[in-house]
Design a protein around this motif. Structure first.
Motif, short mmCIF file in Angstrom:
data_model
loop_
_atom_site.label_atom_id
_atom_site.label_comp_id
_atom_site.label_asym_id
_atom_site.label_seq_id
_atom_site.Cartn_x
_atom_site.Cartn_y
_atom_site.Cartn_z
N MET A 116 0.84 -1.19 0.00
CA MET A 116 0.00 0.00 0.00
C MET A 116 0.89 1.25 0.00
SD MET A 116 -2.99 0.97 2.68
CE MET A 116 -4.49 1.25 1.82
N ARG A 117 0.60 2.16 -0.88
CA ARG A 117 1.38 3.38 -1.01
C ARG A 117 1.04 4.36 0.10
NH1 ARG A 117 0.81 5.34 -7.08
NH2 ARG A 117 1.32 7.25 -6.00
N ASP A 118 2.07 5.02 0.61
CA ASP A 118 1.89 6.05 1.62
C ASP A 118 1.95 7.40 0.90
OD1 ASP A 118 2.05 7.91 3.67
OD2 ASP A 118 3.40 6.67 4.88
N LEU A 119 0.78 7.94 0.57
CA LEU A 119 0.71 9.17 -0.22
C LEU A 119 1.31 10.36 0.51
CD1 LEU A 119 -2.80 8.75 -1.88
CD2 LEU A 119 -0.55 8.28 -2.84
N LYS A 120 1.15 10.40 1.83
CA LYS A 120 1.71 11.50 2.61
C LYS A 120 3.24 11.48 2.54
CE LYS A 120 1.63 13.66 7.14
NZ LYS A 120 1.16 13.60 8.52
#
Length: 88
Positions: free
Chosen positions: A1-5
């Protein structure tokens, strides 16, 4: 899962580094200017850290940066002067 922050922060850091370096280098007119510009960058960095962190936390960050310079130098020296690994 990508950590957009995290990705956003990394992008901001990268863009800021590029812009600040271009601006700083544009102010260097001769070899004596390098230290003056570096001093200005350090002062701005220190002041901005102190606006958001305590004096102790700021000092710890500067200590970590200084230590990373020595660690990087040791690694480079080890790679240049050490035995080269053999791939099989």
């Amino acid at each position: 899962m990508r950590d957009l922050k995290l990705e956003k922060q990394i992008t901001l850091i990268s863009e800021a580094m590029k812009k600040i370096e271009l601006s700083a280098r544009s102010m260097v007119k001769n070899s004596e200017d390098y230290m003056a510009i570096c001093s200005a960058l350090m002062a701005v960095t220190r002041n901005m850290y102190l606006e958001t962190l305590s004096s102790q936390e700021t000092a710890e960050i500067f200590d970590a940066v200084a230590e990373s310079i020595f660690i990087t130098e040791e690694m480079i020296h080890g790679f240049k002067n050490g035995h080269k690994p053999t791939l099989h």
